[in-house]
Design a protein around this motif. Structure first.
Motif, mmCIF file in Angstrom:
data_model
loop_
_atom_site.group_PDB
_atom_site.id
_atom_site.type_symbol
_atom_site.label_atom_id
_atom_site.label_comp_id
_atom_site.label_asym_id
_atom_site.label_seq_id
_atom_site.Cartn_x
_atom_site.Cartn_y
_atom_site.Cartn_z
ATOM 1 N N LEU A 177 9.169 6.685 -0.554
ATOM 2 C CA LEU A 177 8.963 5.975 -2.076
ATOM 3 C C LEU A 177 7.479 6.641 -2.183
ATOM 4 C CD1 LEU A 177 10.918 3.487 -1.284
ATOM 5 C CD2 LEU A 177 11.685 5.226 -3.273
ATOM 6 N N ALA A 178 6.076 6.264 -1.263
ATOM 7 C CA ALA A 178 5.290 6.728 -1.595
ATOM 8 C C ALA A 178 4.515 8.052 -2.304
ATOM 9 C CB ALA A 178 4.385 5.930 -0.111
ATOM 10 N N ALA A 179 5.232 8.418 -1.036
ATOM 11 C CA ALA A 179 5.061 10.199 -1.413
ATOM 12 C C ALA A 179 5.239 10.620 -2.952
ATOM 13 C CB ALA A 179 5.381 11.359 -0.308
ATOM 14 N N GLY A 180 5.774 9.560 -3.393
ATOM 15 C CA GLY A 180 7.038 9.968 -4.435
ATOM 16 C C GLY A 180 6.615 9.865 -5.715
ATOM 17 N N GLY A 181 5.127 9.018 -5.063
ATOM 18 C CA GLY A 181 4.438 8.541 -6.369
ATOM 19 C C GLY A 181 4.467 6.933 -7.006
ATOM 20 N N ALA A 182 6.017 5.783 -6.143
ATOM 21 C CA ALA A 182 6.677 4.139 -5.754
ATOM 22 C C ALA A 182 5.007 3.389 -6.221
ATOM 23 C CB ALA A 182 7.106 4.544 -5.404
ATOM 24 N N SER A 183 4.150 3.026 -7.427
ATOM 25 C CA SER A 183 3.659 1.622 -6.928
ATOM 26 C C SER A 183 4.258 0.703 -6.772
ATOM 27 C CB SER A 183 2.575 1.457 -8.190
ATOM 28 O OG SER A 183 3.518 0.719 -9.543
ATOM 29 N N PHE A 184 5.056 0.352 -6.367
ATOM 30 C CA PHE A 184 5.576 -1.140 -5.447
ATOM 31 C C PHE A 184 5.566 -1.001 -4.426
ATOM 32 C CE2 PHE A 184 8.585 1.505 -7.595
ATOM 33 C CZ PHE A 184 9.750 1.749 -6.202
ATOM 34 N N VAL A 185 5.599 -0.319 -3.364
ATOM 35 C CA VAL A 185 5.441 -0.061 -2.130
ATOM 36 C C VAL A 185 3.749 0.735 -2.036
ATOM 37 C CG1 VAL A 185 7.715 0.376 -1.644
ATOM 38 C CG2 VAL A 185 6.056 2.508 -1.347
ATOM 39 N N PRO A 186 3.366 -0.227 -0.517
ATOM 40 C CA PRO A 186 1.864 0.464 0.150
ATOM 41 C C PRO A 186 1.954 2.025 0.283
ATOM 42 C CG PRO A 186 3.052 -1.599 1.306
ATOM 43 C CD PRO A 186 4.450 -0.764 0.452
ATOM 44 N N ALA A 187 0.507 2.056 0.414
ATOM 45 C CA ALA A 187 0.447 3.565 0.313
ATOM 46 C C ALA A 187 0.808 3.690 2.118
ATOM 47 C CB ALA A 187 -0.697 3.967 0.434
ATOM 48 N N ALA A 188 1.409 5.012 2.038
ATOM 49 C CA ALA A 188 1.431 4.812 4.050
ATOM 50 C C ALA A 188 0.262 5.204 4.157
ATOM 51 C CB ALA A 188 2.158 6.049 3.944
ATOM 52 N N ILE A 189 0.047 5.515 5.812
ATOM 53 C CA ILE A 189 -1.616 5.427 6.485
ATOM 54 C C ILE A 189 -1.039 6.870 6.973
ATOM 55 C CG2 ILE A 189 -3.770 5.186 7.599
ATOM 56 C CD1 ILE A 189 -3.384 4.425 4.579
#
Length: 445
Positions: A177-189
């Motif tokens: 989800l984060a890689a797809g640009g979703a703002s509703f999840v935290p960025a993956a580190i």
């Protein structure tokens, strides 16, 4: 190693993350990875339960009297003690490096590798201070904050205590989800994956840790909702936005992971789970007996209704799994699914309405948690929040909102039946909340 295992057998059952309270562990070592310094990462297999559970236990040997309170595992030798390494810089500094810059320990067959996934726009710093997050249940989370004047982003790293072969759904879904640009999840580190040999001689690999963006000074949706309900504040706009975020998650997951139409075996598995839960509840909660036939009618109606395509879902969604952030709005967390469900089940496509039902039930609990003489006003607040949530969900999902959805009613009811069992066992004073919901969802004639 035998002495350390004996100490762990006493220490582990006292930890929040230990999954089988009330039993004495029967431990064997699956993996023992030496790190820089005096820290080690152990995978220990508890064969006191079936199927056996593998736990990740970082340990460190230190001089007696030097370990933080609560970290002591037991005495080693010559004035030394074993301690939980999640509070020790020898381990936490290396963990931070693995998830932000990468690194390897051991071999490809018996070791682990850490690698960075992304950043939140500011590069992770080299000097950080680590702190274990209190209140964790099935895992241990560490917050890494920049040390001193260093500028950088805070990071939270979840160390999976129960380790299973395969990628943990918390890592898999949230990273996608984060890689797809979703703002509703935290960025993956970043993440850590390990490989080990089972006692049966089978090589396997699985997730050991997952790091993501940490939001400072924010509250979860449960606390936000409680405060709003207690103050009588209108929550419709925020509930609608939350519904939109949950729908956005489902739309994105359906686009990024395979979906399939449910077959008769899928339907039978879900209905069978409902019926098994009801049987347990009827045995433990006598007040449910009058509703038994009406509950079965709701389940039967859902079984006959059209079902949507199966897809990946959150699996354990409630208000406590959502943060309200100033930058991203509502942010969804913890995609691991229900920890008590087998990992194989949590990786399968499911019905998205399960997440919707979980959130509706979570809103309903606000009415029982808010101390207010005007019960009708709080109940009205809950109904308005639930309706706004459903409106926001339907709008974003591109669907017409159905006020008489048989599947949603069945999943809500199943969740309330589960809650009745839980409250009877743990919080009898709260049993009225699920019983009232069951009365509304399966009313007597």
């Amino acid at each position: 190693m035998g002495d350390l295992l004996d100490l762990l057998a006493v220490w582990m059952p006292r930890q929040r993350w230990y999954g089988t309270k009330g039993r004495d562990p029967l431990l064997t070592v699956v993996a023992d990875w030496a790190l820089d310094g005096d820290a080690r990462v152990l995978l220990v297999r508890d064969e006191a339960v079936h199927p056996a559970i593998v736990y990740q236990v970082p340990v460190v040997e230190r001089a007696e009297g030097t370990v933080p309170p609560g970290s002591l595992i037991g005495a080693s030798a010559d004035g030394q003690v074993w301690a939980d390494a999640t509070t020790d810089p020898d381990f936490t500094d290396q963990l931070y490096t693995w998830v932000t810059a990468g690194g390897e320990v051991g071999t490809a067959q018996d070791g682990f590798i850490g690698f960075a996934l992304a950043t939140t726009g500011a590069a992770p710093v080299s000097r950080v201070t680590a702190k274990v997050l209190s209140g964790e249940q099935s895992n241990t989370s560490l917050i890494f904050r920049p040390d001193g004047e260093d500028a950088g982003v805070p990071v939270i790293c979840k160390l999976f205590r129960q380790v299973n072969p395969g990628i943990n759904p918390d890592v898999e879904l949230q990273s996608a989800l984060a890689a797809g640009g979703a703002s509703f999840v935290p960025a993956a580190i970043g993440e850590v994956r390990g490989s080990w040999i089972t006692p049966e001689g089978v090589p396997v690999s699985g997730s050991l840790a997952f790091a993501q963006e940490f939001f400072e000074g924010v509250e979860d949706a449960w606390r936000v909702a409680l405060d709003a309900a207690a103050a009588g504040e209108d929550f419709a706009a925020r509930a609608r936005a939350l519904g939109a975020s949950v729908a956005g998650m489902h739309v994105a997951l359906a686009a990024q992971f395979p979906t399939r139409e449910p077959d008769e075996a899928d339907r039978a598995a879900v209905v069978g789970a409902w019926e098994r839960r009801l049987a347990i509840a009827l045995a433990e909660v006598p007040a449910l007996a009058p509703y038994a036939e009406r509950i079965r009618e709701v389940y039967a109606r859902a079984a006959r209704a059209p079902w949507p395509a199966l897809q990946r879902v959150h699996g354990d969604l409630h208000l406590g799994q959502v943060l309200l952030t100033p930058s991203n709005g509502w942010v969804l967390l913890d995609f691991e699914g229900e920890p008590l469900r087998p990992i194989e089940e949590r990786l399968l496509p499911d019905i998205a309405v399960r997440d919707v039902a979980g959130m509706l039930r979570s809103f309903d609990y606000v009415s029982g948690a808010v101390a207010d003489d005007d019960g009708e006003a709080v109940r009205a607040w809950v109904i308005a929040a639930q309706q706004a949530f459903l409106d926001g969900y339907a709008e974003t999902a591109g669907a017409v909102r159905a006020d008489d959805d048989p599947l949603l009613a069945a999943f809500e009811l199943d969740k309330a039946v589960y809650e009745a069992i839980y409250e009877t066992r743990n919080r009898p004073d709260w049993i009225g909340i699920p019983l009232a919901a069951i009365g509304r969802l399966a009313p007597l004639d």
